[in-house]
Design a protein around this motif. Structure first.
Motif, PDB file in Angstrom:
ATOM      1  N   MET A   1       0.840  -1.188   0.000  1.00  0.00           N
ATOM      2  CA  MET A   1       0.000   0.000   0.000  1.00  0.00           C
ATOM      3  C   MET A   1       0.882   1.248   0.000  1.00  0.00           C
ATOM      4  O   MET A   1       1.903   1.293   0.673  1.00  0.00           O
ATOM      5  N   PRO A   4      -0.767   6.994   2.666  1.00  0.00           N
ATOM      6  CA  PRO A   4      -2.097   7.620   2.588  1.00  0.00           C
ATOM      7  C   PRO A   4      -2.050   9.106   2.218  1.00  0.00           C
ATOM      8  O   PRO A   4      -2.973   9.607   1.578  1.00  0.00           O
ATOM      9  N   GLN A  38      -9.365  -0.009  -2.666  1.00  0.00           N
ATOM     10  CA  GLN A  38      -8.766  -0.554  -1.449  1.00  0.00           C
ATOM     11  C   GLN A  38      -7.764   0.432  -0.849  1.00  0.00           C
ATOM     12  O   GLN A  38      -7.691   0.592   0.372  1.00  0.00           O
ATOM     13  N   GLU A  39      -6.983   1.108  -1.694  1.00  0.00           N
ATOM     14  CA  GLU A  39      -6.032   2.099  -1.198  1.00  0.00           C
ATOM     15  C   GLU A  39      -6.756   3.291  -0.577  1.00  0.00           C
ATOM     16  O   GLU A  39      -6.321   3.825   0.448  1.00  0.00           O
ATOM     17  N   LYS A  41      -9.751   3.250   0.816  1.00  0.00           N
ATOM     18  CA  LYS A  41     -10.329   2.779   2.078  1.00  0.00           C
ATOM     19  C   LYS A  41      -9.264   2.732   3.175  1.00  0.00           C
ATOM     20  O   LYS A  41      -9.491   3.167   4.305  1.00  0.00           O
ATOM     21  N   HIS A  42      -8.077   2.249   2.844  1.00  0.00           N
ATOM     22  CA  HIS A  42      -6.969   2.193   3.799  1.00  0.00           C
ATOM     23  C   HIS A  42      -6.512   3.601   4.197  1.00  0.00           C
ATOM     24  O   HIS A  42      -6.225   3.860   5.372  1.00  0.00           O
ATOM     25  N   ALA A  43      -6.470   4.523   3.221  1.00  0.00           N
ATOM     26  CA  ALA A  43      -6.052   5.899   3.503  1.00  0.00           C
ATOM     27  C   ALA A  43      -7.030   6.587   4.453  1.00  0.00           C
ATOM     28  O   ALA A  43      -6.611   7.318   5.359  1.00  0.00           O
ATOM     29  N   LYS A  45      -8.864   5.118   6.692  1.00  0.00           N
ATOM     30  CA  LYS A  45      -8.646   4.511   8.016  1.00  0.00           C
ATOM     31  C   LYS A  45      -7.407   5.096   8.695  1.00  0.00           C
ATOM     32  O   LYS A  45      -7.418   5.381   9.887  1.00  0.00           O
ATOM     33  N   MET A  46      -6.340   5.319   7.932  1.00  0.00           N
ATOM     34  CA  MET A  46      -5.103   5.827   8.515  1.00  0.00           C
ATOM     35  C   MET A  46      -5.160   7.333   8.793  1.00  0.00           C
ATOM     36  O   MET A  46      -4.677   7.785   9.827  1.00  0.00           O
ATOM     37  N   THR A  51     -13.848   4.158   9.648  1.00  0.00           N
ATOM     38  CA  THR A  51     -14.014   2.959   8.845  1.00  0.00           C
ATOM     39  C   THR A  51     -14.911   3.260   7.656  1.00  0.00           C
ATOM     40  O   THR A  51     -16.073   3.628   7.820  1.00  0.00           O
TER      41      THR A  51
END
Length: 95
Positions: A1, A4, A38-39, A41-43, A45-46, A51
């Motif tokens: 990944m 972010p 997906q990236e 969504k992860h960004a 979260k970070m 969520t």
């Protein structure tokens, strides 16, 4: 990944985006054109510690604009928009 901070460029604050946030708990982000769902969504979260339940993306074409008093035409850059839906009860403070 990827990092972010390199994925999310900015949060788009518009009338339509504000209405989405109030009614459907959705937020509009400007992201890099190569970002995947997906990236993103992860960004989220970070960066925001929230969520993301769902991520919708779309490519936005740059507008043709007149420059130099109408004698010349130029084009704005294309960009990618992401609409994220947060988990019920979570909010992003944009103030």
């Amino acid at each position: 990944m990827r990092d972010p901070l390199l994925i999310v460029k900015s949060v788009r604050i518009t009338e339509k985006g504000t209405a989405l946030a109030e009614k459907h708990n959705q937020y509009v982000l400007k992201v890099v054109p190569s970002a995947t769902k997906q990236e993103i969504k992860h960004a989220v979260k970070m960066l925001f510690q929230k969520t993301a339940v769902r991520v919708n993306t779309m490519q936005v074409a740059g507008k043709v604009k007149r420059r130099f008093g109408g004698a010349d035409y130029g084009q704005r850059n294309d960009w990618k928009k992401a609409i994220i839906t947060l988990k019920e009860g979570e909010k992003i403070d944009l103030a």
